[in-house]
Design a protein around this motif. Structure first.
Motif, PDB file in Angstrom:
ATOM      1  N   GLY A 105       0.657  -1.173  -0.118  1.00 22.65           N
ATOM      2  CA  GLY A 105      -0.097  -0.078  -0.022  1.00 22.65           C
ATOM      3  C   GLY A 105       0.858   1.160   0.089  1.00 22.65           C
ATOM      4  O   GLY A 105       0.201   2.405   0.421  1.00 22.65           O
ATOM      5  N   THR A 106       2.053   0.987  -0.419  1.00 24.92           N
ATOM      6  CA  THR A 106       3.013   2.227  -0.279  1.00 24.92           C
ATOM      7  C   THR A 106       2.494   3.492  -1.321  1.00 24.92           C
ATOM      8  O   THR A 106       2.337   4.884  -0.910  1.00 24.92           O
ATOM      9  N   LEU A 107       1.942   3.132  -2.575  1.00 25.60           N
ATOM     10  CA  LEU A 107       1.592   4.096  -3.402  1.00 25.60           C
ATOM     11  C   LEU A 107       0.148   4.834  -3.121  1.00 25.60           C
ATOM     12  O   LEU A 107       0.086   5.902  -3.055  1.00 25.60           O
ATOM     13  N   LEU A 108      -0.567   4.121  -2.733  1.00 20.53           N
ATOM     14  CA  LEU A 108      -1.982   4.578  -2.108  1.00 20.53           C
ATOM     15  C   LEU A 108      -1.754   5.561  -0.951  1.00 20.53           C
ATOM     16  O   LEU A 108      -2.334   6.570  -0.553  1.00 20.53           O
ATOM     17  N   GLY A 109      -0.828   5.055  -0.124  1.00 21.87           N
ATOM     18  CA  GLY A 109      -0.508   5.664   1.134  1.00 21.87           C
ATOM     19  C   GLY A 109       0.147   7.168   0.713  1.00 21.87           C
ATOM     20  O   GLY A 109       0.077   8.138   1.544  1.00 21.87           O
ATOM     21  N   ALA A 110       0.589   7.206  -0.334  1.00 26.66           N
ATOM     22  CA  ALA A 110       1.377   8.412  -0.744  1.00 26.66           C
ATOM     23  C   ALA A 110       0.626   9.547  -1.311  1.00 26.66           C
ATOM     24  O   ALA A 110       0.808  10.750  -1.346  1.00 26.66           O
ATOM     25  N   VAL A 111      -0.582   9.136  -1.535  1.00 32.26           N
ATOM     26  CA  VAL A 111      -1.809  10.037  -2.135  1.00 32.26           C
ATOM     27  C   VAL A 111      -2.210  11.237  -0.840  1.00 32.26           C
ATOM     28  O   VAL A 111      -2.429  10.589   0.215  1.00 32.26           O
ATOM     29  N   THR A 112      -2.438  12.285  -1.377  1.00 26.05           N
ATOM     30  CA  THR A 112      -2.757  13.056  -0.411  1.00 26.05           C
ATOM     31  C   THR A 112      -4.244  12.734   0.024  1.00 26.05           C
ATOM     32  O   THR A 112      -5.323  12.934  -0.940  1.00 26.05           O
ATOM     33  N   PRO A 113      -4.689  12.702   1.460  1.00 25.27           N
ATOM     34  CA  PRO A 113      -6.045  12.053   1.770  1.00 25.27           C
ATOM     35  C   PRO A 113      -7.151  13.392   1.472  1.00 25.27           C
ATOM     36  O   PRO A 113      -6.613  14.644   1.581  1.00 25.27           O
ATOM     37  N   ARG A 114      -8.373  13.128   0.957  1.00 25.77           N
ATOM     38  CA  ARG A 114      -9.268  13.964   1.046  1.00 25.77           C
ATOM     39  C   ARG A 114     -10.554  13.336   1.592  1.00 25.77           C
ATOM     40  O   ARG A 114     -10.594  12.203   1.787  1.00 25.77           O
ATOM     41  N   PRO A 115     -11.457  14.212   2.220  1.00 25.93           N
ATOM     42  CA  PRO A 115     -12.505  13.636   3.016  1.00 25.93           C
ATOM     43  C   PRO A 115     -13.532  12.827   2.186  1.00 25.93           C
ATOM     44  O   PRO A 115     -14.176  11.770   2.931  1.00 25.93           O
ATOM     45  N   ASP A 116     -13.570  12.919   0.647  1.00 25.50           N
ATOM     46  CA  ASP A 116     -14.443  12.094  -0.043  1.00 25.50           C
ATOM     47  C   ASP A 116     -13.858  11.251  -0.968  1.00 25.50           C
ATOM     48  O   ASP A 116     -14.386  10.270  -1.984  1.00 25.50           O
ATOM     49  N   GLN A 117     -12.514  10.752  -0.282  1.00 21.80           N
ATOM     50  CA  GLN A 117     -11.705   9.818  -1.243  1.00 21.80           C
ATOM     51  C   GLN A 117     -12.002   8.166  -1.054  1.00 21.80           C
ATOM     52  O   GLN A 117     -12.561   8.128  -0.091  1.00 21.80           O
ATOM     53  N   GLN A 118     -11.842   7.746  -2.210  1.00 22.00           N
ATOM     54  CA  GLN A 118     -11.958   6.363  -2.119  1.00 22.00           C
ATOM     55  C   GLN A 118     -10.849   5.639  -2.581  1.00 22.00           C
ATOM     56  O   GLN A 118     -10.305   6.007  -3.823  1.00 22.00           O
ATOM     57  N   LEU A 119     -10.297   4.689  -2.149  1.00 23.09           N
ATOM     58  CA  LEU A 119      -8.968   4.012  -2.420  1.00 23.09           C
ATOM     59  C   LEU A 119      -9.252   2.695  -2.725  1.00 23.09           C
ATOM     60  O   LEU A 119     -10.060   2.114  -1.920  1.00 23.09           O
ATOM     61  N   TYR A 120      -9.028   2.038  -3.658  1.00 26.95           N
ATOM     62  CA  TYR A 120      -9.224   0.693  -4.273  1.00 26.95           C
ATOM     63  C   TYR A 120      -7.912   0.018  -4.351  1.00 26.95           C
ATOM     64  O   TYR A 120      -6.917   0.583  -5.038  1.00 26.95           O
ATOM     65  N   ALA A 121      -7.877  -1.075  -3.803  1.00 29.83           N
ATOM     66  CA  ALA A 121      -6.570  -1.884  -4.146  1.00 29.83           C
ATOM     67  C   ALA A 121      -6.925  -3.185  -4.342  1.00 29.83           C
ATOM     68  O   ALA A 121      -7.807  -3.628  -3.993  1.00 29.83           O
ATOM     69  N   GLN A 122      -6.062  -4.009  -5.072  1.00 28.91           N
ATOM     70  CA  GLN A 122      -5.975  -5.354  -5.403  1.00 28.91           C
ATOM     71  C   GLN A 122      -4.717  -5.832  -5.452  1.00 28.91           C
ATOM     72  O   GLN A 122      -3.657  -5.258  -5.865  1.00 28.91           O
ATOM     73  N   ASP A 123      -4.401  -6.929  -5.035  1.00 27.22           N
ATOM     74  CA  ASP A 123      -3.152  -7.843  -5.022  1.00 27.22           C
ATOM     75  C   ASP A 123      -3.219  -9.311  -5.014  1.00 27.22           C
ATOM     76  O   ASP A 123      -4.235  -9.819  -4.324  1.00 27.22           O
ATOM     77  N   ASN A 124      -2.385 -10.070  -5.617  1.00 33.37           N
ATOM     78  CA  ASN A 124      -2.564 -11.318  -5.762  1.00 33.37           C
ATOM     79  C   ASN A 124      -2.338 -12.059  -4.712  1.00 33.37           C
ATOM     80  O   ASN A 124      -2.829 -13.161  -4.455  1.00 33.37           O
ATOM     81  N   ALA A 125      -1.688 -11.487  -3.608  1.00 34.78           N
ATOM     82  CA  ALA A 125      -1.345 -12.159  -2.188  1.00 34.78           C
ATOM     83  C   ALA A 125      -2.591 -11.658  -1.375  1.00 34.78           C
ATOM     84  O   ALA A 125      -2.576 -10.492  -1.032  1.00 34.78           O
ATOM     85  N   PRO A 126      -3.227 -12.538  -0.674  1.00 34.68           N
ATOM     86  CA  PRO A 126      -4.266 -12.250   0.397  1.00 34.68           C
ATOM     87  C   PRO A 126      -3.901 -11.372   1.486  1.00 34.68           C
ATOM     88  O   PRO A 126      -4.486 -10.486   1.935  1.00 34.68           O
ATOM     89  N   ASP A 127      -2.514 -12.011   1.833  1.00 34.60           N
ATOM     90  CA  ASP A 127      -2.073 -11.185   3.025  1.00 34.60           C
ATOM     91  C   ASP A 127      -1.767  -9.849   2.924  1.00 34.60           C
ATOM     92  O   ASP A 127      -1.910  -8.804   3.792  1.00 34.60           O
ATOM     93  N   LEU A 128      -1.101  -9.507   1.972  1.00 33.11           N
ATOM     94  CA  LEU A 128      -0.834  -8.218   1.366  1.00 33.11           C
ATOM     95  C   LEU A 128      -1.927  -7.148   1.254  1.00 33.11           C
ATOM     96  O   LEU A 128      -1.985  -5.902   1.148  1.00 33.11           O
TER      97      LEU A 128
END
Length: 788
Positions: free
Chosen positions: A321-344
């Motif tokens: 999640g390093t890339l999504l964590g680098a995004v400047t947060p906004r009140p209405d923000q929606q973050l979507y993530a997918q990874d082949n490894a369930p633990d990650l």
């Protein structure tokens, strides 16, 4: 309940007591009452943490185990493994952060009561933040359990959940919140609905998503997972609804985790919830460097700034999640993530949720084969995809609608990720992908590159310096793309080459210079659609110039070289500096050796060791390896050996960083070389990096230059070194010093300091000489220098 389940290795015991592993081996041999092994192997046994702690305290070798170390050892020794334990800890931290009174009510009393009540309490925060996903019997860290064969809506679920409605109601009644019923949580408003991983193919124990690859060039063969119960397979190899990455742990899973969760709660009270999770995650990543390929934080920040502020952001290969964590947060923000490894995917979801109050949707699954968000149109897509992956789904996905710009060849997996990113963009959205340089020039991808150019989708290619990201030996590229609305009459593409900002150290390039050059060029180009040439750095190239037989997008091949005057001036400056340095070297050459002829001089000095001096308070020993809260330059072992300025980076950590002070002596412990460096103005205030030991002498007892000089003696280092396989490790405590009065120490220290100045001048002369030779070759071959 006493924590009898956590096991600790000899290395962990050494860390607890602040000694070397050799000391632990000696204790085992010399003390018959030393705790007996309870697990592990004959060559690498493990011991019960509680027994070890008790023995150390009885022997006077330990007053109290530091809380951070205790929690870390509990996490490492968890029976389901550290990653699963970290997910459980993240769930508890999220509950503490969002509903502290619920945590207090659920954690009161015995561990058995807490394990019975926590599932309902956790579901009350997990479902609203991530969607509904129930606990899966063996945890979330094994690739073959992706999606869990027992889905939320399955009444016959084999998850072993003890989260009954009654338990959920008990927690709710205690905290004043409404009960969360596991049977009704699925499909509830505001949550991602059903569980579905049909047709998802996951490689067991070896995630293929970048940011986590152990072997990115040799991905394993995928295996099919079973479809979710009560959820029919979706058409076109895409699940109808994504599987939330964070399941609700069950009571049997949480019971052995109870001591860890209580320790995590205590640590959160001291550090904060986000900081506690970052500390544990960073410690885990540092302890397993070969299992993960991480995106450096500075690079992630640059990619996020190139993309700009956004309300909806997707990372289809999220890693930690390093890339999504680098995004400047906004009140209405929606973050979507997918990874082949369930633990990650689970770690990313928890990390982002603890970071900011934004909507987080993360799921596990093979993005190219089973896209979790086929209907999503994001404002920004950030991605560090897997490189050189041949088994990306070429045979199954031949007719996938995402290949709008051409069907990628089997060896062009990166171009499949590029088109996936474009397919998930909104009409005016921006995608930034980290790419291998070969993707810009391989002949097998030229048709796709040509179509990306013709249609105006590819906006910029930025060549990064060597060392910017793994693999560190090649200059990776950033591709900036936009889903085109219309094609300009004469479109241009921005090409930037930041190779000049590479540095000699292993800590990466000059990120401040890279960031400034790239962002300045991109913002000017984005405003005007073109950029005035910046020789050797940036140029906007008309698309028509690139549409030849090769469609080669490597920036260095299209940028105008630096002007001849600039090249000649630079070489002249280097030559002048080299001349000054050589003159200084001659002046600093040591005088003839003065043989010791004093009859009163003893044949052998009385000696002491660093360990004895530390115990007597004449100096303080510290070890490095923690990044601390602030981004401070890190002094690496390579910097000490090469005599260069701090060049390293460490992940931010809540564990206290060791900062250097003037007069400290820094010693590398790996590699077998005899080296010690006194901290001066160029290195003061830096963070002490890994594989370094800092000695802080009491100025009333020890002269730092005397200390550093004697530590560099070859015989001294040889007697204090140990050997394991092909590696050499220095036991700094065993290094010896003569017992001399302070005035005599200063006499020796002055001579050692003069030798250091001479050595530094020699290094500088060597670097300038190499730079002059390289510049002359380049100048003669590119026409900027004429032969005399």
């Amino acid at each position: 309940m006493q924590d009898n389940a956590t096991e600790v290795t000899a290395a962990g015991i050494a860390r607890l007591a602040g000694v070397g592993r050799a000391a632990v081996s000696n204790w085992r041999r010399r003390h018959a009452d030393f705790p007996k092994p309870v697990g592990g192997t004959e060559t690498s046994p493990s011991f019960a943490l509680a027994d070890v702690e008790s023995w150390l305290r009885e022997q006077g070798k330990l007053a109290e185990v530091p809380l951070r170390e205790r929690v870390w050892q509990q996490l490492v020794g968890h029976p389901e493994g550290p990653v699963t334990a970290l997910v459980y800890a993240g769930c508890a931290l999220l509950l503490i952060q969002e509903r502290p009174t619920v945590w207090l009510a659920a954690s009161a009393g015995s561990d058995e009561r807490m394990a019975a009540m926590l599932p309902g309490a956790l579901e009350g925060v997990i479902v609203p933040r991530f969607g509904a996903a129930r606990g899966r019997g063996r945890g979330v860290h094994r690739g073959r359990e992706v999606g869990g064969a027992a889905a939320v809506n399955s009444p016959g679920s084999a998850s072993g959940s003890v989260n009954t409605p009654a338990e959920g109601s008990a927690v709710a009644a205690t905290s004043g919140m409404s009960a969360v019923n596991s049977a009704s949580a699925v499909n509830s408003a505001g949550a991602v609905n059903a569980v579905n991983t049909a047709n998802t193919q996951i490689a067991p124990n070896t995630p293929s998503a970048v940011n986590t690859q152990a072997h990115p060039t040799t991905p394993p063969a995928p295996v099919n997972t079973a479809p979710a119960v009560n959820t029919p397979p979706a058409a076109n190899n895409t699940p109808a609804v994504p599987t939330p990455a964070v399941p609700t742990p069950t009571g049997p899973q949480l019971l052995p985790t109870a001591p860890l969760l209580r320790g995590v709660a205590d640590l959160a009270a001291e550090l904060g919830t986000r900081e506690t999770f970052e500390f544990l995650l960073g410690r885990h990543l540092d302890a397993n460097p070969r299992q993960y390929t991480l995106t450096p934080p500075e690079l992630a920040r640059l990619m996020a700034e190139l993309a700009g502020s956004a309300g909806t952001v997707l990372d289809p290969a999220c890693g930690t999640g390093t890339l999504l964590g680098a995004v400047t947060p906004r009140p209405d923000q929606q973050l979507y993530a997918q990874d082949n490894a369930p633990d990650l995917a689970a770690l990313t979801a928890l990390r982002l949720a603890l970071h900011a109050q934004v909507t987080v949707r993360a799921t596990a699954g093979d993005t190219l084969r089973a896209d979790a968000y086929p209907e999503l149109r994001a404002d920004v897509v950030l991605c560090h995809p897997p490189f050189n992956e041949r088994n990306w789904g070429h045979d199954e996905l031949a007719y996938d609608p995402r290949w709008e710009y051409g069907f990628p060849a089997r060896n062009e997996s990166e171009l499949a990720w590029v088109q996936h990113a474009l397919a998930r963009l909104a009409d005016t959205g921006t995608a930034v992908l980290l790419m291998p340089p070969a993707a810009a020039s391989r002949r097998s991808g030229r048709r796709i590159r040509a179509d990306l150019l013709r249609r105006g989708a590819l906006k910029a290619v930025v060549a990064l310096p060597i060392g910017a990201a793994p693999p560190y030996n090649i200059p990776l590229h950033l591709w900036v793309l936009r889903r085109p609305e219309r094609v300009l009459g004469q479109p241009e593409v921005l090409l930037v080459d930041t190779g000049r900002f590479a540095t000699e150290g292993r800590g990466g390039p000059d990120w401040q210079a890279v960031r400034g050059a790239v962002l300045d060029a991109w913002r000017a180009f984005d405003r005007a659609g073109r950029l005035d040439d910046e020789p050797g750095l940036a140029r906007s190239v008309p698309v028509i110039e690139l549409l030849d037989d090769d469609v080669d997008l490597a920036p260095a091949r299209h940028l105008p070289p630096a002007t001849a005057a600039e090249g000649a001036d630079e070489l002249t400056a280097v030559r002048e500096r080299l001349g000054e340095t050589l003159r200084l070297t001659a002046d600093l050459t040591p005088p003839p050796v003065d043989h010791a002829t004093d009859p009163d001089r003893p044949t052998r000095w009385p000696l002491t060791t660093i360990g004895e001096l530390a115990r007597g308070g004449a100096l303080v020993m510290r070890t490095g390896g923690n990044g601390g809260h602030a981004r401070v330059p890190v002094l690496t072992d390579h910097d000490v050996l090469a005599g260069t300025a701090p060049s390293g980076l460490l992940p931010e950590s809540d564990e206290e960083a060791v900062l250097t002070e003037a007069g400290d002596v820094v010693v590398p412990v790996l590699g077998g070389g005899s080296m010690a460096r006194v901290i001066d103005d160029s290195t003061v205030g830096a963070v002490l990096g890994r594989s370094l030991v800092l000695l802080r002498p009491d100025p009333a007892a020890l002269d730092p230059w005397f200390l550093a000089g004697f530590l560099r003696g070859t015989a001294n280092n040889r007697q204090a070194s140990s050997y394991a396989s092909t590696a050499t490790r220095l036991d700094v405590r065993r290094l010896q010093l003569p017992r001399l009065p302070l005035d005599e120490q200063r006499r020796y220290g002055a001579r050692f300091r003069a030798l250091e100045d001479f050595e530094r001048a020699l290094r500088q002369a060597g670097r300038l000489g190499e730079q002059l030779v390289r510049g002359m070759y380049d100048g003669l071959t590119d026409g900027t220098v004429m032969p005399e």
